[in-house]
Enzyme design. Structure first.
Site, mmCIF file in Angstrom:
data_model
loop_
_atom_site.group_PDB
_atom_site.id
_atom_site.type_symbol
_atom_site.label_atom_id
_atom_site.label_comp_id
_atom_site.label_asym_id
_atom_site.label_seq_id
_atom_site.Cartn_x
_atom_site.Cartn_y
_atom_site.Cartn_z
ATOM 1 N N HIS A 53 26.873 -6.314 -12.390
ATOM 2 C CA HIS A 53 27.712 -7.153 -11.525
ATOM 3 C C HIS A 53 26.950 -8.210 -10.744
ATOM 4 O O HIS A 53 27.499 -9.262 -10.441
ATOM 5 C CB HIS A 53 28.485 -6.263 -10.535
ATOM 6 C CG HIS A 53 29.585 -5.482 -11.192
ATOM 7 N ND1 HIS A 53 30.483 -4.728 -10.476
ATOM 8 C CD2 HIS A 53 29.925 -5.337 -12.494
ATOM 9 C CE1 HIS A 53 31.338 -4.145 -11.319
ATOM 10 N NE2 HIS A 53 31.017 -4.487 -12.549
ATOM 11 N N ASN A 54 25.705 -7.913 -10.345
ATOM 12 C CA ASN A 54 24.961 -8.854 -9.489
ATOM 13 C C ASN A 54 23.908 -9.646 -10.248
ATOM 14 O O ASN A 54 23.260 -10.510 -9.669
ATOM 15 C CB ASN A 54 24.246 -8.113 -8.346
ATOM 16 C CG ASN A 54 25.095 -7.103 -7.634
ATOM 17 O OD1 ASN A 54 24.689 -5.956 -7.445
ATOM 18 N ND2 ASN A 54 26.293 -7.492 -7.229
ATOM 19 N N GLY A 68 7.298 1.178 0.865
ATOM 20 C CA GLY A 68 7.539 2.544 1.316
ATOM 21 C C GLY A 68 8.984 2.957 1.148
ATOM 22 O O GLY A 68 9.284 4.051 0.677
ATOM 23 N N THR A 69 9.888 2.058 1.550
ATOM 24 C CA THR A 69 11.320 2.360 1.472
ATOM 25 C C THR A 69 12.031 1.628 0.352
ATOM 26 O O THR A 69 13.168 1.975 0.006
ATOM 27 C CB THR A 69 12.022 1.933 2.771
ATOM 28 O OG1 THR A 69 11.783 0.525 2.950
ATOM 29 C CG2 THR A 69 11.495 2.696 3.978
ATOM 30 N N GLY A 70 11.439 0.559 -0.140
ATOM 31 C CA GLY A 70 12.123 -0.349 -1.065
ATOM 32 C C GLY A 70 12.963 -1.387 -0.324
ATOM 33 O O GLY A 70 13.437 -2.353 -0.916
ATOM 34 N N HIS A 89 0.805 -1.226 0.000
ATOM 35 C CA HIS A 89 0.000 0.000 0.000
ATOM 36 C C HIS A 89 0.834 1.270 0.000
ATOM 37 O O HIS A 89 0.368 2.300 -0.480
ATOM 38 C CB HIS A 89 -0.963 -0.013 1.202
ATOM 39 C CG HIS A 89 -0.311 -0.486 2.461
ATOM 40 N ND1 HIS A 89 -0.099 -1.830 2.714
ATOM 41 C CD2 HIS A 89 0.229 0.188 3.495
ATOM 42 C CE1 HIS A 89 0.522 -1.954 3.882
ATOM 43 N NE2 HIS A 89 0.733 -0.753 4.361
ATOM 44 N N ARG A 128 8.200 6.213 -0.777
ATOM 45 C CA ARG A 128 8.382 7.371 0.108
ATOM 46 C C ARG A 128 9.800 7.925 -0.012
ATOM 47 O O ARG A 128 10.195 8.802 0.777
ATOM 48 C CB ARG A 128 8.097 6.961 1.554
ATOM 49 C CG ARG A 128 6.648 6.551 1.790
ATOM 50 C CD ARG A 128 6.449 5.911 3.159
ATOM 51 N NE ARG A 128 5.048 5.569 3.371
ATOM 52 C CZ ARG A 128 4.633 4.665 4.259
ATOM 53 N NH1 ARG A 128 5.497 4.012 5.016
ATOM 54 N NH2 ARG A 128 3.344 4.401 4.382
ATOM 55 N N ARG A 168 30.796 -14.979 -8.812
ATOM 56 C CA ARG A 168 30.281 -14.406 -7.558
ATOM 57 C C ARG A 168 28.779 -14.636 -7.421
ATOM 58 O O ARG A 168 28.277 -14.896 -6.316
ATOM 59 C CB ARG A 168 30.625 -12.916 -7.499
ATOM 60 C CG ARG A 168 32.129 -12.731 -7.390
ATOM 61 C CD ARG A 168 32.617 -11.389 -7.782
ATOM 62 N NE ARG A 168 34.079 -11.346 -7.737
ATOM 63 C CZ ARG A 168 34.815 -10.402 -8.309
ATOM 64 N NH1 ARG A 168 34.242 -9.419 -8.972
ATOM 65 N NH2 ARG A 168 36.125 -10.449 -8.231
HETATM 66 C C1 RB5 Z 1 4.422 0.073 5.188
HETATM 67 O O1 RB5 Z 1 3.901 1.078 5.975
HETATM 68 C C2 RB5 Z 1 5.954 0.160 5.180
HETATM 69 O O2 RB5 Z 1 6.455 -0.265 6.387
HETATM 70 C C3 RB5 Z 1 6.528 -0.652 4.053
HETATM 71 O O3 RB5 Z 1 6.016 -0.215 2.856
HETATM 72 C C4 RB5 Z 1 8.035 -0.589 3.837
HETATM 73 O O4 RB5 Z 1 8.500 0.721 3.883
HETATM 74 C C5 RB5 Z 1 8.847 -1.513 4.597
HETATM 75 O O5 RB5 Z 1 10.060 -1.608 4.375
#
Ligand code: RB5
Length: 145
Positions: free
Chosen positions: A97-98, A65-67, A8, A108, A135
């Site tokens: 390389h990977n 949110g962060t990847g 989400h 985000r 590798r």
């Molecule tokens: C969801 O709120 C958030 O925790 C998720 O998307 C992510 O950032 C986790 O790594």
């Protein structure tokens, strides 16, 4: 075929990436949730990566949110080499390389413009092979220990 998945927190960026893929005529399968729906990022990663494991997909784009969470989850699955990227150098070299097969992006963290550039680099850069193959083989050996 490219698979795209999201939780989400990644829905908005996923939609921007889909628009970008469609503008370029790149085929994809959307495994992610739609606006207003929710899923935990490990489940979002699993849905897409199972189809890399069985050969239906060549590569995946995963958005949370962060990847980071979705990359940690994806990397627990055999044969998945997922990289959370927010710069073009990493997107290029994780292919060279990977031999990364999953690009993970943070909805985000990166804006749509940069994210689409990262996708283009990731999809168009070939694995270099050579000394890097050994590798990658060592990574596969780790999975089997
Ligand atoms: C969801 O709120 C958030 O925790 C998720 O998307 C992510 O950032 C986790 O790594």
């Amino acid at each position: 075929m490219i698979g795209i998945g999201n939780d989400h927190a990644g829905t908005e960026l996923k939609l921007a990436i889909i628009k970008h893929l469609e503008e370029q005529g790149i085929e994809y399968i959307d495994y992610g949730v739609a606006p207003g729906e929710a899923i935990d990022y490990p489940d979002a990663a699993e849905k897409v990566c199972l189809d890399i494991q069985n050969g239906k997909l060549e590569k995946a784009i995963l958005v949370c949110g962060t990847g980071i969470g979705i990359s940690i989850a994806a990397n627990k699955m055999k044969g998945i080499r997922a990289c959370a990227c927010s710069d073009t150098f990493s997107a290029k070299y994780t292919r060279l390389h990977n031999d990364a097969n999953a690009l993970c992006l943070g909805g985000r963290v990166v804006g749509a413009g940069l994210a689409c550039e990262l996708v283009d680099i990731f999809l168009s850069t070939e694995f270099e092979g050579g000394r890097h193959q050994r590798r990658v083989d060592l990574i596969t050996a780790l999975e089997n220990k």
